[in-house]
Design a protein around this motif. Structure first.
Motif, PDB file in Angstrom:
ATOM      1  N   THR A   1      19.785  29.302  -4.135  1.00 25.42           N
ATOM      2  CA  THR A   1      20.859  28.307  -4.181  1.00 25.42           C
ATOM      3  C   THR A   1      21.357  28.084  -5.609  1.00 25.42           C
ATOM      4  OG1 THR A   1      20.056  27.272  -2.165  1.00 25.42           O
ATOM      5  CG2 THR A   1      21.473  25.927  -3.564  1.00 25.42           C
TER       6      THR A   1
ATOM      7  N   GLU B   1      17.625  11.341  -2.246  1.00 23.04           N
ATOM      8  CA  GLU B   1      17.592  12.763  -2.598  1.00 23.04           C
ATOM      9  C   GLU B   1      18.523  13.546  -1.680  1.00 23.04           C
ATOM     10  OE1 GLU B   1      14.307  16.314  -3.148  1.00 23.04           O
ATOM     11  OE2 GLU B   1      14.062  14.946  -1.450  1.00 23.04           O
ATOM     12  N   LEU B   2      18.492  13.234  -0.393  1.00 20.16           N
ATOM     13  CA  LEU B   2      19.356  13.909   0.571  1.00 20.16           C
ATOM     14  C   LEU B   2      20.825  13.718   0.203  1.00 20.16           C
ATOM     15  CD1 LEU B   2      19.926  15.361   3.272  1.00 20.16           C
ATOM     16  CD2 LEU B   2      19.750  13.107   4.383  1.00 20.16           C
TER      17      LEU B   2
ATOM     18  N   ARG C   1      22.103  12.845  -2.676  1.00 22.82           N
ATOM     19  CA  ARG C   1      22.390  13.517  -3.956  1.00 22.82           C
ATOM     20  C   ARG C   1      22.657  15.000  -3.713  1.00 22.82           C
ATOM     21  NH1 ARG C   1      18.336  10.222  -6.099  1.00 22.82           N
ATOM     22  NH2 ARG C   1      16.787  11.845  -5.778  1.00 22.82           N
ATOM     23  N   GLN C   2      21.830  15.609  -2.873  1.00 21.97           N
ATOM     24  CA  GLN C   2      22.000  17.027  -2.576  1.00 21.97           C
ATOM     25  C   GLN C   2      23.315  17.276  -1.823  1.00 21.97           C
ATOM     26  OE1 GLN C   2      21.613  20.595  -3.209  1.00 21.97           O
ATOM     27  NE2 GLN C   2      19.699  19.566  -3.718  1.00 21.97           N
TER      28      GLN C   2
ATOM     29  N   MET D   1      15.531  27.564  -3.146  1.00 25.60           N
ATOM     30  CA  MET D   1      16.111  26.797  -4.256  1.00 25.60           C
ATOM     31  C   MET D   1      16.623  27.726  -5.348  1.00 25.60           C
ATOM     32  SD  MET D   1      13.746  23.448  -4.565  1.00 25.60           S
ATOM     33  CE  MET D   1      13.515  22.363  -3.176  1.00 25.60           C
TER      34      MET D   1
ATOM     35  N   PRO E   1      25.448  28.576  -4.661  1.00 25.42           N
ATOM     36  CA  PRO E   1      25.401  27.191  -4.187  1.00 25.42           C
ATOM     37  C   PRO E   1      26.522  26.820  -3.213  1.00 25.42           C
ATOM     38  CG  PRO E   1      26.466  27.259  -6.313  1.00 25.42           C
ATOM     39  CD  PRO E   1      26.086  28.687  -5.974  1.00 25.42           C
TER      40      PRO E   1
ATOM     41  N   LEU F   1      26.025  17.082  -4.357  1.00 26.64           N
ATOM     42  CA  LEU F   1      25.960  18.271  -5.197  1.00 26.64           C
ATOM     43  C   LEU F   1      26.569  19.473  -4.481  1.00 26.64           C
ATOM     44  CD1 LEU F   1      24.831  19.291  -7.934  1.00 26.64           C
ATOM     45  CD2 LEU F   1      22.696  19.783  -6.731  1.00 26.64           C
ATOM     46  N   GLN F   2      26.194  19.640  -3.203  1.00 25.93           N
ATOM     47  CA  GLN F   2      26.720  20.771  -2.435  1.00 25.93           C
ATOM     48  C   GLN F   2      28.235  20.657  -2.216  1.00 25.93           C
ATOM     49  OE1 GLN F   2      25.017  23.601  -1.625  1.00 25.93           O
ATOM     50  NE2 GLN F   2      23.436  22.672  -2.894  1.00 25.93           N
TER      51      GLN F   2
ATOM     52  N   LEU G   1      19.735  21.908   4.225  1.00 28.21           N
ATOM     53  CA  LEU G   1      19.319  20.632   3.627  1.00 28.21           C
ATOM     54  C   LEU G   1      17.815  20.407   3.731  1.00 28.21           C
ATOM     55  CD1 LEU G   1      22.322  18.376   4.620  1.00 28.21           C
ATOM     56  CD2 LEU G   1      21.741  19.268   2.349  1.00 28.21           C
TER      57      LEU G   1
ATOM     58  N   LEU H   1      16.286  22.285   0.903  1.00 31.19           N
ATOM     59  CA  LEU H   1      16.605  21.762  -0.427  1.00 31.19           C
ATOM     60  C   LEU H   1      16.036  20.361  -0.687  1.00 31.19           C
ATOM     61  CD1 LEU H   1      20.311  22.936  -0.736  1.00 31.19           C
ATOM     62  CD2 LEU H   1      18.287  23.958  -1.816  1.00 31.19           C
ATOM     63  N   CYS H   2      15.689  19.642   0.363  1.00 31.70           N
ATOM     64  CA  CYS H   2      15.206  18.255   0.219  1.00 31.70           C
ATOM     65  C   CYS H   2      13.840  18.103   0.882  1.00 31.70           C
ATOM     66  CB  CYS H   2      16.194  17.277   0.878  1.00 31.70           C
ATOM     67  SG  CYS H   2      17.854  17.333   0.188  1.00 31.70           S
TER      68      CYS H   2
END
Length: 174
Positions: free
Chosen positions: A86, A132-133, A135-136, A83, A90, A139-140, A107, A110-111
């Motif tokens: 990243t 959450e997945l 959202r990540q 994290m 990122p 974001l990525q 992933l 990160l999750c």
């Protein structure tokens, strides 16, 4: 009838000629020294030409954890380390290879999630929170788009990589 490849877009990507496999040493994780990994990753995003050359060619592994029965994404030290890496780099969606497991490995790191038996004799990964997945993932994608804007990378490449990722996600959710 020949079997259709699972991720045909990723398999057709021109970025498959060579892979850059980066070993992440246990000592770096344990001491939380992200500099050795960043010294390898940051130059990949330094210029348009270099970023184009390494698109879809990066994979990594955690060296020194072979005797640990946990998946790397289950090891708190590895997750915290990844994290922080990243936060400084990122751009995984642009650089990671997408034919093997590297995209999903990112992933998983990160999750939150856990190993789960999917069928008798088969173990898979279950994300704990699909919100959450996603959202990540969003974001990525944002970071990837920022890299493309910053370096003036071709829109066609962004579109192709985005389609590869969308297909990876779609095929995994079926």
């Amino acid at each position: 009838m020949p079997k259709k490849p699972k991720y045909p877009r990723a398999r057709l990507s021109p970025a498959k000629d060579q892979i850059l496999a980066i070993a992440i040493m246990r000592e770096s994780v344990v001491t939380h020294d992200i500099r050795p990994l960043l010294d390898k990753l940051l130059p990949l995003a330094a210029t348009r030409e270099i970023a184009m050359r390494w698109e879809g060619k990066v994979t990594f592994y955690f060296d020194g954890w072979d005797n640990d029965p946990r998946e790397t994404a289950e090891i708190p030290e590895i997750r915290a380390y990844f994290m922080d890496v990243t936060a400084e780099f990122p751009y995984w969606f642009h650089f990671v290879e997408k034919v093997g497991d590297t995209f999903w490995h990112v992933l998983r790191l990160l999750c939150r999630g856990h190993r789960e038996q999917t069928q008798p004799g088969l173990i898979g990964w279950q994300f704990d929170d699909h919100k959450e997945l996603f959202r990540q993932i969003n974001l990525q994608f944002g970071y990837m788009n920022g890299l493309y804007d910053q370096l003036g990378l071709p829109d066609e490449m962004n579109q192709r990589v985005s389609q590869e990722i969308a297909q990876l996600i779609e095929c995994s959710l079926q």
